[in-house]
Scaffold this motif. Structure first.
Motif, PDB file in Angstrom:
ATOM      1  N   ASP A 208       9.769   9.586  11.332  1.00 34.68           N
ATOM      2  CA  ASP A 208      11.026  10.220  10.796  1.00 34.68           C
ATOM      3  C   ASP A 208      11.681   8.687  10.614  1.00 34.68           C
ATOM      4  O   ASP A 208      12.567   8.937   9.933  1.00 34.68           O
ATOM      5  N   VAL A 209      11.364   7.617  10.527  1.00 34.36           N
ATOM      6  CA  VAL A 209      11.564   6.356  10.561  1.00 34.36           C
ATOM      7  C   VAL A 209      11.444   6.159   8.861  1.00 34.36           C
ATOM      8  O   VAL A 209      12.886   6.076   8.600  1.00 34.36           O
ATOM      9  N   ALA A 210      10.750   6.970   8.988  1.00 35.37           N
ATOM     10  CA  ALA A 210      10.040   6.639   6.801  1.00 35.37           C
ATOM     11  C   ALA A 210      11.224   7.208   6.234  1.00 35.37           C
ATOM     12  O   ALA A 210      11.729   7.151   5.448  1.00 35.37           O
ATOM     13  N   LYS A 211      11.176   8.630   7.027  1.00 33.66           N
ATOM     14  CA  LYS A 211      12.503   9.620   6.102  1.00 33.66           C
ATOM     15  C   LYS A 211      13.538   9.401   5.849  1.00 33.66           C
ATOM     16  O   LYS A 211      14.364   8.969   5.115  1.00 33.66           O
ATOM     17  N   LEU A 212      14.812   8.466   7.300  1.00 35.03           N
ATOM     18  CA  LEU A 212      15.587   8.161   7.915  1.00 35.03           C
ATOM     19  C   LEU A 212      15.514   7.531   6.841  1.00 35.03           C
ATOM     20  O   LEU A 212      17.074   7.287   5.970  1.00 35.03           O
ATOM     21  N   THR A 213      15.070   6.527   6.600  1.00 37.28           N
ATOM     22  CA  THR A 213      15.030   4.998   6.115  1.00 37.28           C
ATOM     23  C   THR A 213      14.976   4.992   4.357  1.00 37.28           C
ATOM     24  O   THR A 213      15.941   3.988   3.692  1.00 37.28           O
ATOM     25  N   GLY A 214      14.045   5.722   4.357  1.00 36.32           N
ATOM     26  CA  GLY A 214      14.436   5.614   2.250  1.00 36.32           C
ATOM     27  C   GLY A 214      12.588   5.062   2.375  1.00 36.32           C
ATOM     28  O   GLY A 214      12.110   4.514   1.536  1.00 36.32           O
ATOM     29  N   LEU A 215      11.995   4.567   3.313  1.00 36.15           N
ATOM     30  CA  LEU A 215      11.183   3.317   3.264  1.00 36.15           C
ATOM     31  C   LEU A 215      10.100   4.315   3.471  1.00 36.15           C
ATOM     32  O   LEU A 215       9.599   5.648   4.139  1.00 36.15           O
ATOM     33  N   SER A 216       8.194   3.318   3.018  1.00 39.21           N
ATOM     34  CA  SER A 216       7.271   3.944   3.146  1.00 39.21           C
ATOM     35  C   SER A 216       6.608   4.162   4.167  1.00 39.21           C
ATOM     36  O   SER A 216       7.317   3.319   5.098  1.00 39.21           O
ATOM     37  N   ARG A 217       5.551   4.666   4.471  1.00 32.95           N
ATOM     38  CA  ARG A 217       5.210   4.744   5.951  1.00 32.95           C
ATOM     39  C   ARG A 217       4.625   3.838   6.550  1.00 32.95           C
ATOM     40  O   ARG A 217       5.236   2.431   7.598  1.00 32.95           O
ATOM     41  N   ALA A 218       4.120   2.833   5.057  1.00 31.58           N
ATOM     42  CA  ALA A 218       3.223   1.696   5.131  1.00 31.58           C
ATOM     43  C   ALA A 218       4.686   0.116   5.565  1.00 31.58           C
ATOM     44  O   ALA A 218       3.834  -0.021   7.203  1.00 31.58           O
ATOM     45  N   THR A 219       5.474   0.387   5.230  1.00 36.17           N
ATOM     46  CA  THR A 219       6.436  -0.569   5.419  1.00 36.17           C
ATOM     47  C   THR A 219       7.250  -0.460   6.577  1.00 36.17           C
ATOM     48  O   THR A 219       7.271  -1.435   7.295  1.00 36.17           O
ATOM     49  N   ALA A 220       7.791   1.286   6.637  1.00 39.37           N
ATOM     50  CA  ALA A 220       7.508   1.262   8.400  1.00 39.37           C
ATOM     51  C   ALA A 220       7.203   0.836   8.984  1.00 39.37           C
ATOM     52  O   ALA A 220       8.383  -0.083  10.310  1.00 39.37           O
ATOM     53  N   ARG A 221       6.095   0.978   8.970  1.00 34.90           N
ATOM     54  CA  ARG A 221       5.153   0.850  10.212  1.00 34.90           C
ATOM     55  C   ARG A 221       5.918  -0.678  10.591  1.00 34.90           C
ATOM     56  O   ARG A 221       5.397  -1.407  12.015  1.00 34.90           O
ATOM     57  N   ARG A 222       5.146  -1.707   9.095  1.00 38.26           N
ATOM     58  CA  ARG A 222       5.324  -3.155   9.540  1.00 38.26           C
ATOM     59  C   ARG A 222       6.765  -3.601  10.642  1.00 38.26           C
ATOM     60  O   ARG A 222       6.528  -4.363  11.274  1.00 38.26           O
ATOM     61  N   PHE A 223       7.983  -3.226   9.913  1.00 32.47           N
ATOM     62  CA  PHE A 223       9.260  -3.484  10.596  1.00 32.47           C
ATOM     63  C   PHE A 223       9.099  -2.992  12.341  1.00 32.47           C
ATOM     64  O   PHE A 223       9.536  -3.772  12.797  1.00 32.47           O
ATOM     65  N   LEU A 224       9.055  -1.788  12.232  1.00 36.42           N
ATOM     66  CA  LEU A 224       9.134  -1.142  13.828  1.00 36.42           C
ATOM     67  C   LEU A 224       7.880  -2.223  14.358  1.00 36.42           C
ATOM     68  O   LEU A 224       7.933  -2.541  15.368  1.00 36.42           O
ATOM     69  N   LEU A 225       6.750  -1.846  13.681  1.00 36.47           N
ATOM     70  CA  LEU A 225       5.861  -3.124  15.449  1.00 36.47           C
ATOM     71  C   LEU A 225       6.356  -4.256  14.896  1.00 36.47           C
ATOM     72  O   LEU A 225       6.294  -5.007  16.037  1.00 36.47           O
ATOM     73  N   THR A 226       6.363  -5.509  14.012  1.00 37.83           N
ATOM     74  CA  THR A 226       7.151  -6.342  14.261  1.00 37.83           C
ATOM     75  C   THR A 226       8.720  -6.394  15.307  1.00 37.83           C
ATOM     76  O   THR A 226       8.815  -7.402  16.257  1.00 37.83           O
TER      77      THR A 226
END
Length: 272
Positions: A45-63
């Motif tokens: 959901d976050v990746a789609k809403l922000t336009g980020l890749s899943r890998a990038t979105a995951r790094r930001f969310l975990l940070t």
């Protein structure tokens, strides 16, 4: 239902200069993706809403999770209350008048009447904010204007919440002049009125400062329980005024005034 991108893509800003930190912009995009419609989201959901890749979105969310701004059950992510600190930093940098001004703007627009805020200086009230809706008083009011506290709604609210010794010190030797035929000039009557004002939580003064002027004031409480300021709404009793009697005026104005005072109180609490 598939999310559509609604988050500003700061990283796509072609005007960004060499000092632009793309990772910071992306992290803020992730935070802004959460809203009333999306309070809890999966990584996808976050990746789609922000336009980020899943890998990038995951790094930001975990940070963000490591920093305490996001929490997760392993599948869904949600913001934590720590995100509010970002807003508190803004609030804490503002002075009392800066916090009050936008509240008075909204109050005055809704009621179509002038509104003000003041603090005590000795036995006088000093205006720290003013939104002018129309001419009521013959004497102009602006930030910095002073009036005797005993004859004004805001002044009585502020006096009513003082410790007893402080109140006596401010009133000692103060002549209670009759500014109009309605002005309270008897010290015992004034003290009784202050007791009533404190108990009821607001003050209505009807043509005691100037004939044709009626005002209602409420206290703004600070986080420590003291009164930081007073807010009021001024109304004309003249033929071209509101036409409401005292009780009607109170019923019309008081709910909005108390809500405005609570809004400022919450903003002050957020600065702590």
């Amino acid at each position: 239902m598939e999310h559509t991108s609604a988050v500003p893509q700061a990283v796509e800003n072609s005007n960004a200069g060499s000092q632009f930190v793309q990772s910071l912009a992306r992290g803020l995009d992730v935070i802004r993706a959460f809203d009333a419609e999306h309070p809890s989201m999966t990584l996808t959901d976050v990746a789609k809403l922000t336009g980020l890749s899943r890998a990038t979105a995951r790094r930001f969310l975990l940070t963000l999770a490591d920093l305490g701004y996001v929490q997760t059950d392993g599948k869904h992510f949600e913001l934590t209350s720590r995100v509010l600190q970002l807003g508190y930093s803004y609030l804490s940098s503002h002075t009392l008048p800066q916090l009050i001004d936008p509240v008075l703007q909204g109050l005055s627009a809704r009621m179509r009447e002038s509104s003000s805020a003041s603090v005590l200086d000795g036995a006088d009230v000093v205006y720290i904010s003013r939104v002018h809706a129309r001419s009521i008083m013959r004497v102009g009011i602006s930030v910095g204007s002073r009036f005797p506290a005993y004859a004004t709604s805001m002044g009585r609210v502020l006096l009513a919440h003082l410790p007893a010794a402080d109140l006596e010190a401010r009133l000692a030797g103060r002549e209670l002049s009759a500014l109009t035929p309605n002005t309270i000039t008897d010290p015992a009557e004034l003290r009784a009125e202050l007791t009533r004002v404190r108990a009821q939580g607001y003050c209505l003064v009807d043509q005691e400062l100037e004939i044709g002027l009626r005002s209602i004031a409420a206290p703004v409480f600070a986080p420590d329980g003291s009164v930081a300021a007073a807010l009021n709404i001024s109304m004309s009793t003249l033929p071209n005024g509101t036409g409401h009697d005292v009780d009607e005026a109170a019923a019309l104005v008081l709910p909005e005034l108390l809500a405005a005072a609570e809004q400022v109180r919450a903003a002050l609490a957020a600065r702590r």
